[in-house]
Design a protein around this motif. Structure first.
Motif, PDB file in Angstrom:
ATOM      1  N   ASN A 102       0.961  -1.104   0.166  1.00 41.19           N
ATOM      2  CA  ASN A 102       0.260   0.144  -0.147  1.00 41.19           C
ATOM      3  C   ASN A 102       0.933   1.110   0.435  1.00 41.19           C
ATOM      4  O   ASN A 102       0.594   2.451   1.146  1.00 41.19           O
ATOM      5  N   PRO A 103       1.672   1.146  -1.346  1.00 41.36           N
ATOM      6  CA  PRO A 103       2.817   2.501  -1.254  1.00 41.36           C
ATOM      7  C   PRO A 103       1.608   3.491  -0.943  1.00 41.36           C
ATOM      8  O   PRO A 103       0.416   3.856  -1.778  1.00 41.36           O
ATOM      9  N   GLN A 104       2.581   4.742  -0.720  1.00 40.99           N
ATOM     10  CA  GLN A 104       1.863   6.371  -0.758  1.00 40.99           C
ATOM     11  C   GLN A 104       1.956   6.736  -1.980  1.00 40.99           C
ATOM     12  O   GLN A 104       1.991   8.041  -2.572  1.00 40.99           O
ATOM     13  N   ARG A 105       3.750   6.243  -2.652  1.00 40.12           N
ATOM     14  CA  ARG A 105       3.840   6.700  -3.783  1.00 40.12           C
ATOM     15  C   ARG A 105       4.994   5.664  -4.920  1.00 40.12           C
ATOM     16  O   ARG A 105       5.176   5.154  -4.044  1.00 40.12           O
ATOM     17  N   ILE A 106       4.683   5.424  -6.239  1.00 36.44           N
ATOM     18  CA  ILE A 106       4.894   4.338  -7.138  1.00 36.44           C
ATOM     19  C   ILE A 106       5.995   5.096  -7.963  1.00 36.44           C
ATOM     20  O   ILE A 106       5.299   6.545  -8.463  1.00 36.44           O
ATOM     21  N   ILE A 107       7.137   4.658  -8.279  1.00 38.10           N
ATOM     22  CA  ILE A 107       8.268   5.400  -8.864  1.00 38.10           C
ATOM     23  C   ILE A 107       8.550   4.741 -10.114  1.00 38.10           C
ATOM     24  O   ILE A 107       9.524   3.655  -9.802  1.00 38.10           O
ATOM     25  N   TYR A 108       7.965   4.608 -11.525  1.00 36.58           N
ATOM     26  CA  TYR A 108       8.836   3.367 -12.233  1.00 36.58           C
ATOM     27  C   TYR A 108       9.739   3.756 -12.960  1.00 36.58           C
ATOM     28  O   TYR A 108       9.657   4.442 -14.044  1.00 36.58           O
ATOM     29  N   LEU A 157      -2.200   5.396  -2.001  1.00 36.38           N
ATOM     30  CA  LEU A 157      -0.944   6.123  -3.132  1.00 36.38           C
ATOM     31  C   LEU A 157      -1.439   8.108  -3.277  1.00 36.38           C
ATOM     32  O   LEU A 157      -3.004   7.537  -3.603  1.00 36.38           O
ATOM     33  N   GLU A 158      -1.216   8.622  -3.460  1.00 34.44           N
ATOM     34  CA  GLU A 158      -1.015  10.062  -4.596  1.00 34.44           C
ATOM     35  C   GLU A 158      -0.588  10.131  -4.949  1.00 34.44           C
ATOM     36  O   GLU A 158      -0.911  11.255  -5.678  1.00 34.44           O
ATOM     37  N   GLN A 159       0.685   9.369  -5.393  1.00 36.47           N
ATOM     38  CA  GLN A 159       1.052   9.942  -6.615  1.00 36.47           C
ATOM     39  C   GLN A 159       1.676   8.630  -7.547  1.00 36.47           C
ATOM     40  O   GLN A 159       2.562   8.097  -6.975  1.00 36.47           O
ATOM     41  N   LEU A 160       1.860   8.543  -9.052  1.00 38.63           N
ATOM     42  CA  LEU A 160       2.649   7.785  -9.407  1.00 38.63           C
ATOM     43  C   LEU A 160       3.689   8.363 -11.049  1.00 38.63           C
ATOM     44  O   LEU A 160       2.695   9.086 -11.290  1.00 38.63           O
ATOM     45  N   ILE A 161       5.021   7.800 -10.482  1.00 42.41           N
ATOM     46  CA  ILE A 161       5.316   8.843 -11.204  1.00 42.41           C
ATOM     47  C   ILE A 161       6.065   7.768 -12.937  1.00 42.41           C
ATOM     48  O   ILE A 161       6.291   6.935 -12.079  1.00 42.41           O
ATOM     49  N   LEU A 162       5.942   8.402 -13.703  1.00 42.17           N
ATOM     50  CA  LEU A 162       6.610   7.217 -15.001  1.00 42.17           C
ATOM     51  C   LEU A 162       7.585   7.779 -15.564  1.00 42.17           C
ATOM     52  O   LEU A 162       7.313   9.276 -15.567  1.00 42.17           O
ATOM     53  N   LEU A 222      -0.543  12.192 -11.936  1.00 43.19           N
ATOM     54  CA  LEU A 222      -0.060  11.058 -12.246  1.00 43.19           C
ATOM     55  C   LEU A 222       1.199  12.347 -13.175  1.00 43.19           C
ATOM     56  O   LEU A 222       0.789  13.270 -13.966  1.00 43.19           O
ATOM     57  N   ARG A 223       2.613  11.754 -13.375  1.00 49.34           N
ATOM     58  CA  ARG A 223       3.609  12.348 -13.768  1.00 49.34           C
ATOM     59  C   ARG A 223       4.219  11.387 -14.846  1.00 49.34           C
ATOM     60  O   ARG A 223       3.985  10.408 -14.559  1.00 49.34           O
ATOM     61  N   LEU A 224       4.473  12.462 -16.257  1.00 50.70           N
ATOM     62  CA  LEU A 224       5.767  11.748 -16.921  1.00 50.70           C
ATOM     63  C   LEU A 224       6.719  12.263 -16.398  1.00 50.70           C
ATOM     64  O   LEU A 224       6.957  13.546 -17.156  1.00 50.70           O
ATOM     65  N   LEU A 225       8.023  12.449 -16.006  1.00 49.24           N
ATOM     66  CA  LEU A 225       8.639  12.862 -15.686  1.00 49.24           C
ATOM     67  C   LEU A 225      10.132  11.962 -17.548  1.00 49.24           C
ATOM     68  O   LEU A 225      10.548  11.062 -16.943  1.00 49.24           O
ATOM     69  N   SER A 226      11.308  12.647 -17.613  1.00 50.15           N
ATOM     70  CA  SER A 226      11.926  12.572 -18.911  1.00 50.15           C
ATOM     71  C   SER A 226      13.100  13.120 -18.974  1.00 50.15           C
ATOM     72  O   SER A 226      13.192  14.061 -19.324  1.00 50.15           O
ATOM     73  N   PRO A 227      13.816  12.410 -18.737  1.00 53.31           N
ATOM     74  CA  PRO A 227      15.205  12.555 -18.686  1.00 53.31           C
ATOM     75  C   PRO A 227      15.948  12.475 -20.226  1.00 53.31           C
ATOM     76  O   PRO A 227      15.118  12.019 -20.624  1.00 53.31           O
ATOM     77  N   SER A 271      11.248  18.269  -7.954  1.00 55.63           N
ATOM     78  CA  SER A 271       9.783  17.861  -9.112  1.00 55.63           C
ATOM     79  C   SER A 271       8.732  17.021  -8.396  1.00 55.63           C
ATOM     80  O   SER A 271       7.421  18.050  -8.308  1.00 55.63           O
ATOM     81  N   ILE A 272       9.116  15.833  -7.735  1.00 53.68           N
ATOM     82  CA  ILE A 272       7.580  15.185  -7.073  1.00 53.68           C
ATOM     83  C   ILE A 272       7.088  15.492  -6.152  1.00 53.68           C
ATOM     84  O   ILE A 272       6.049  15.552  -6.155  1.00 53.68           O
ATOM     85  N   SER A 273       7.917  16.168  -4.923  1.00 56.79           N
ATOM     86  CA  SER A 273       7.619  17.047  -4.329  1.00 56.79           C
ATOM     87  C   SER A 273       7.188  18.269  -4.379  1.00 56.79           C
ATOM     88  O   SER A 273       6.756  18.884  -3.311  1.00 56.79           O
ATOM     89  N   ASP A 274       7.066  18.879  -5.149  1.00 55.71           N
ATOM     90  CA  ASP A 274       6.216  20.327  -5.421  1.00 55.71           C
ATOM     91  C   ASP A 274       4.664  20.006  -6.097  1.00 55.71           C
ATOM     92  O   ASP A 274       4.207  19.713  -7.102  1.00 55.71           O
TER      93      ASP A 274
END
Ligand SMILES: NC(=O)c1ccc[n+]([C@@H]2O[C@H](COP(=O)([O-])OP(=O)(O)OC[C@H]3O[C@@H](n4cnc5c(N)ncnc54)[C@H](OP(=O)(O)O)[C@@H]3O)[C@@H](O)[C@H]2O)c1
Length: 210
Positions: free
Chosen positions: A63-69, A113-118, A158-163, A196-199
């Motif tokens: 039961n995570p609060q945040r997931i980063i894939y 779950l509050e946030q999913l980052i892909l 839901l966010r897409l972060l692109s390096p 960025s994810i914590s903003d």
């Protein structure tokens, strides 16, 4: 969405590269990150469709609060040179599994779950990437999915972060971007991503980190 001490964060693909740098930065912020990957203590191979239900069971109990894939990749060379199984691997790890994960999370009912980052790729998701066609196709698809689903009603951010290019195993040592000094360290990118994810003002916003 600010990072809280003890927060349960699941990093999928946190054993190396950007994922490992994120794990380190999250630990330094006193959160409680956990990694699943082939070589993590909790071992899963995201390319294996039959293991997806087991991954989802595990996520349900954590039961995570945040997931980063963070996982992604594909064969490098001309499209015709590789076997279909190699391209299929790229599609599964870079697109199909994160797409299925998003679908599972949306259907999973009320959770913490509050946030999913892909993680996308500023280059491969928006322009041709010769020599990495299946990877680029999967990253384009991921971007199409995220930007479409973001317009629907969502129970979490839901966010897409692109390096851009990073000095990790994914980018060969003798590659042109490394030789030209264009690759950032994964630690540097991880720090920018954590800010960025914590903003909370950036909710549902996608960002590039070139
Ligand atoms: N490096 C770059 O230049 C660059 C540029 C733009 C975007 N990106 C994106 O940034 C993200 C991170 O890339 P990176 O450079 O850090 O890659 P990396 O160094 O190759 O690390 C990939 C991570 O994903 C895990 N992983 C890979 N395949 C997996 C599988 N089948 N099942 C489970 N876990 C798997 C790996 O762990 P195990 O080996 O333990 O399974 C590792 O922790 C990716 O989405 C990539 O596309 C990278």
């Amino acid at each position: 969405m600010e990072l809280r001490e003890g927060e349960r964060i699941l990093v999928l693909g946190g054993s190396r590269g950007l994922g490992a740098a994120l794990m380190q930065a999250l630990e330094a912020r006193k959160t409680n990150p956990m990694s699943y990957s082939r070589k993590s203590a909790v071992s899963f191979d995201f390319s294996q469709t039959e293991s997806w239900p087991k991954i989802y069971d595990r996520i349900r109990s954590l039961n995570p609060q945040r997931i980063i894939y963070c996982a992604g990749g594909g064969p490098y060379g001309s499209f015709q040179k590789f076997q279909w199984k190699d391209h299929s691997w790229a599609f599964k790890v870079t697109f199909e599994f994160p797409a299925s994960l998003l679908h599972f999370l949306l259907q999973n009912g009320k959770t913490d779950l509050e946030q999913l980052i892909l993680i996308g790729s500023s280059i491969a998701e928006s322009q041709p990437d010769p020599g990495a066609a299946s990877y680029a196709a999967a990253k384009h698809a991921l971007r199409g999915l995220v930007t479409s689903v973001q317009k629907e009603e969502l129970p979490f951010d839901l966010r897409l972060l692109s390096p851009g290019y990073m000095e990790t195993d994914l980018l060969p040592y003798d590659s042109a971007p490394r030789r030209a000094g264009l690759a950032k360290s994964p630690q540097q990118v991880a720090q920018l991503m954590i800010q960025s994810i914590s903003d909370p003002a950036l909710r549902m916003q996608n960002q590039s980190f070139d």
